[in-house]
Design an enzyme around this catalytic site. Structure first.
Site, mmCIF file in Angstrom:
data_model
loop_
_atom_site.group_PDB
_atom_site.id
_atom_site.type_symbol
_atom_site.label_atom_id
_atom_site.label_comp_id
_atom_site.label_asym_id
_atom_site.label_seq_id
_atom_site.Cartn_x
_atom_site.Cartn_y
_atom_site.Cartn_z
ATOM 1 C CG HIS A 82 -2.112 0.846 1.079
ATOM 2 N ND1 HIS A 82 -3.308 0.335 0.637
ATOM 3 C CD2 HIS A 82 -2.318 2.168 1.269
ATOM 4 C CE1 HIS A 82 -4.202 1.303 0.580
ATOM 5 N NE2 HIS A 82 -3.628 2.430 0.954
ATOM 6 C CG ASP A 161 -10.579 3.166 4.963
ATOM 7 O OD1 ASP A 161 -10.082 4.204 5.443
ATOM 8 O OD2 ASP A 161 -10.317 2.762 3.821
ATOM 9 N NE ARG A 168 -8.552 10.733 6.297
ATOM 10 C CZ ARG A 168 -7.701 9.812 5.813
ATOM 11 N NH1 ARG A 168 -8.088 8.579 5.615
ATOM 12 N NH2 ARG A 168 -6.461 10.137 5.552
ATOM 13 C CB SER A 183 -7.200 5.133 6.314
ATOM 14 O OG SER A 183 -7.408 4.863 4.955
ATOM 15 C CE LYS A 187 -7.455 1.347 2.568
ATOM 16 N NZ LYS A 187 -7.795 2.737 2.456
HETATM 17 N N1 URA Z 1 -4.189 5.662 1.524
HETATM 18 C C1 URA Z 1 -5.200 5.190 2.280
HETATM 19 O O1 URA Z 1 -5.675 4.071 2.087
HETATM 20 N N2 URA Z 1 -5.674 5.931 3.261
HETATM 21 C C2 URA Z 1 -5.177 7.148 3.523
HETATM 22 O O2 URA Z 1 -5.640 7.758 4.425
HETATM 23 C C3 URA Z 1 -4.119 7.654 2.731
HETATM 24 C C4 URA Z 1 -3.634 6.879 1.721
#
Ligand code: URA
Length: 434
Positions: A82, A161, A168, A183, A187
């Site tokens: 990620h 999320d 956000r 966040s 995930k």
């Molecule tokens: N990527 C994400 O999944 N969440 C965030 O808050 C920022 C980048």
């Protein structure tokens, strides 16, 4: 419990209990707390922060706010990746097929663009026919059959999320360590991978603009990973200038194809190869990073990564002829140069402005329900340390509205800072937190 009281506590810099955090996430996910109260709490968290304990509780509450995926039917160590987001960051599109081509199962749930950054799902959707909204059953079966699948974050996974991420994006609460850490890690925990590789971007085009903040974010996420028994490595990468040559969804897919064909720019190839080497390490394919690095390079040179990308595109309904003819990707109508007004050596680029220009031209969301134009974007011709003559183009803007592009060009001209002393090229990798 009372949401008003929870907002007040965070506003007054008090710590929230696990029960209060659980209550907020449960009720917001169920639609019982309206967006205006959630936004207010997000802003209080943004301004006043959270303790490590609160961040962990928030992450777990979010991870448990929906279904969780089991990847246990897929043999091997599943490594997820990620990025915290950046400008021109197409690393996922390149690295995931490469490591899949080396026998590491890739089961990746990805997000859409957030703020001024673009997301992998929006990029993949610029490939005609590519389906990102597949079922979890199809996702798991793709990984079993071809070793790779990438899907959009499902409604049913980390529900909190999905809702908070979109909120956000439109309430100026993205650049917050507790909110980003929870966040991302919620995930990752809910989507079932065994190990996690994080790309924490840092600089003028990233949510973390200083090395110290990027390090705190990286350490926070690595610690959450440890607490839940999922080994996590964070590579802090430099985002003081766009990564590679192109920014924007279709353009980045085109560039990713070129990288997989061995025709990538040095900076983005380096980041992809290093992140890939760490992913191979996490996947138990070898601790020697030099060897891992060479394995990734080989699979660029021998076309194995590109072949895996082709399999992925075809499996998810996309038109794989774009690999031979990238011009089949939809592209914008106009190409407008951003011209330098002065001679000099570039010492800084306000990289966020590049991402924001793409959003302004329709390539990102201003409101959470906005559709986006995948064809708009920017080609980066000059980077930090480059010499520039007055009259030379710094960037090209790809747009479908030439007047808008011309306005953006004026702002972008001012985003390049030129001096008279030599400036070294930037180092792409800042730090690695394990
Ligand atoms: N990527 C994400 O999944 N969440 C965030 O808050 C920022 C980048």
């Amino acid at each position: 419990m009372n949401i008003n009281e929870i907002i007040r506590k965070k506003r007054d810099q008090e710590e929230l209990s696990k029960e209060e955090i659980d209550y907020f996430i449960k009720e917001y996910s169920a639609g019982n707390i309206p967006d205006y109260q959630a936004s207010s709490l997000l802003m209080a968290i943004f301004l006043n922060g959270m303790s490590q304990r609160e961040i962990f509780d928030l992450t777990m509450a979010m991870a448990n706010s929906g279904d969780t995926i089991s990847l246990s039917s897929i043999p091997g160590i599943k490594v997820d990746k990620h990025s915290t987001g950046g400008i021109g960051d197409k690393v996922t599109l390149v690295v995931m097929p490469l490591i899949a081509s080396l026998g590491v199962p890739v089961a990746k749930m990805s997000g859409r663009g957030l703020g001024y950054t673009q997301g992998t799902i929006d990029k993949l959707e610029s490939i005609p026919g590519f389906r990102t909204n597949i079922s979890i059953g199809e996702f798991v079966s793709n990984v079993e059959n071809i070793g790779i699948s990438i899907m959009a974050q499902q409604e049913s996974i980390a529900i909190a999320d999905k809702k908070l991420y979109a909120l956000r994006d439109v309430t100026a609460t993205t650049e917050s360590i507790p909110l980003i850490a929870s966040s991302i890690m919620s995930k990752k925990i809910a989507s079932g991978a065994d190990k996690i590789l994080l790309e924490v971007t840092c600089g003028s085009g990233a949510f973390m603009d200083s090395e110290s903040r990027a390090k705190v974010l990286a350490e926070t996420m690595v610690n959450i990973g440890k607490q839940v028994g999922k080994e996590t490595i964070a590579v802090i990468t430099n985002m003081n200038q766009p990564l590679g040559r192109y920014c924007g969804n279709s353009l980045e897919v085109m560039e990713a194809i070129n990288i997989l064909k061995g025709k990538g720019e040095e900076d983005v190839v380096k980041v992809c190869t290093i992140l890939g080497a760490y992913m191979l390490k996490l996947a138990g394919k070898g601790d020697n990073l030099g060897n891992n690095f060479r394995l990734i390079q080989n699979n660029i040179e021998n076309g194995a990564g590109l072949k895996k990308f082709k399999e992925l595109i075809e499996k998810q309904g996309g038109d794989s002829s774009i690999l031979d003819s990238p011009e089949l990707l939809n592209m914008a109508k106009f190409k407008t140069p951003v011209i330098s007004q002065e001679n000099g050596i570039i010492y800084a680029i306000k990289c966020k402005n590049i991402g924001q220009a793409i959003v302004n031209m329709g390539g990102g969301r201003q409101k959470k329900e906005d559709f986006i134009d995948n064809t708009v974007g920017i080609e980066v011709l000059k980077k930090i340390g480059d010499h520039v003559e007055a009259g030379e183009p710094l960037l090209y803007i790809y747009s479908n509205d030439e007047e808008k592009a011309k306005k953006e060009a004026i702002k972008l001209q001012r985003s390049f800072k030129l001096g008279s002393v030599e400036v070294p090229k930037i180092e792409e990798i800042i730090d690695v937190i394990e």
